[in-house]
Design an enzyme around this catalytic site. Sequence first.
Site, PDB file in Angstrom:
ATOM      1  N   TYR A   1      33.985  26.778  42.520  1.00  0.00           N
ATOM      2  CA  TYR A   1      34.243  28.190  42.320  1.00  0.00           C
ATOM      3  C   TYR A   1      33.321  29.032  43.202  1.00  0.00           C
ATOM      4  O   TYR A   1      33.783  29.929  43.895  1.00  0.00           O
ATOM      5  CB  TYR A   1      34.065  28.539  40.839  1.00  0.00           C
ATOM      6  CG  TYR A   1      34.229  29.996  40.538  1.00  0.00           C
ATOM      7  CD1 TYR A   1      35.502  30.553  40.478  1.00  0.00           C
ATOM      8  CD2 TYR A   1      33.143  30.811  40.319  1.00  0.00           C
ATOM      9  CE1 TYR A   1      35.673  31.896  40.213  1.00  0.00           C
ATOM     10  CE2 TYR A   1      33.301  32.158  40.044  1.00  0.00           C
ATOM     11  CZ  TYR A   1      34.572  32.699  39.982  1.00  0.00           C
ATOM     12  OH  TYR A   1      34.741  34.020  39.720  1.00  0.00           O
ATOM     13  N   VAL A   2      32.050  28.724  43.166  1.00  0.00           N
ATOM     14  CA  VAL A   2      31.102  29.481  43.985  1.00  0.00           C
ATOM     15  C   VAL A   2      31.393  29.277  45.465  1.00  0.00           C
ATOM     16  O   VAL A   2      31.386  30.222  46.251  1.00  0.00           O
ATOM     17  CB  VAL A   2      29.647  29.094  43.635  1.00  0.00           C
ATOM     18  CG1 VAL A   2      28.661  29.733  44.594  1.00  0.00           C
ATOM     19  CG2 VAL A   2      29.327  29.501  42.205  1.00  0.00           C
TER      20      VAL A   2
ATOM     21  N   ALA B   1      34.224  28.563  46.814  1.00  0.00           N
ATOM     22  CA  ALA B   1      35.458  29.266  47.150  1.00  0.00           C
ATOM     23  C   ALA B   1      35.198  30.763  47.346  1.00  0.00           C
ATOM     24  O   ALA B   1      35.724  31.380  48.276  1.00  0.00           O
ATOM     25  CB  ALA B   1      36.502  29.049  46.065  1.00  0.00           C
ATOM     26  N   LYS B   2      34.381  31.356  46.461  1.00  0.00           N
ATOM     27  CA  LYS B   2      34.067  32.781  46.605  1.00  0.00           C
ATOM     28  C   LYS B   2      33.322  33.054  47.904  1.00  0.00           C
ATOM     29  O   LYS B   2      33.605  34.022  48.607  1.00  0.00           O
ATOM     30  CB  LYS B   2      33.253  33.272  45.408  1.00  0.00           C
ATOM     31  CG  LYS B   2      34.098  33.443  44.147  1.00  0.00           C
ATOM     32  CD  LYS B   2      33.303  34.045  43.035  1.00  0.00           C
ATOM     33  CE  LYS B   2      33.357  35.544  43.183  1.00  0.00           C
ATOM     34  NZ  LYS B   2      32.832  36.245  41.997  1.00  0.00           N
TER      35      LYS B   2
END
Length: 85
Positions: A1-2, A4-5
Amino acid sequence: YVAAKHGIAGLTKTVALEAATFGITVNAICPGYVWTPLVEKQVPETMAARGLTREQVINDVLLHAQSTKQFVTAEEVAGLAVFLA
């Protein structure tokens, strides 16, 4: 998630720089915590896991790095998306 951000932020900056001379702007919407059913569900789970009160989870965990110390609403994100479109 991190990851991807960070990837989206990097891609946005790179494309914005490369497209600027053509009059093209590039934007990404990257809000902090948005008050959603998923986040709402995480509050009691985090309370139990960390032995914190609801207020501590919200203020010291979820909103710790959010400069406004307030959740973003889904309507605010949607409004920005409509504005940019």
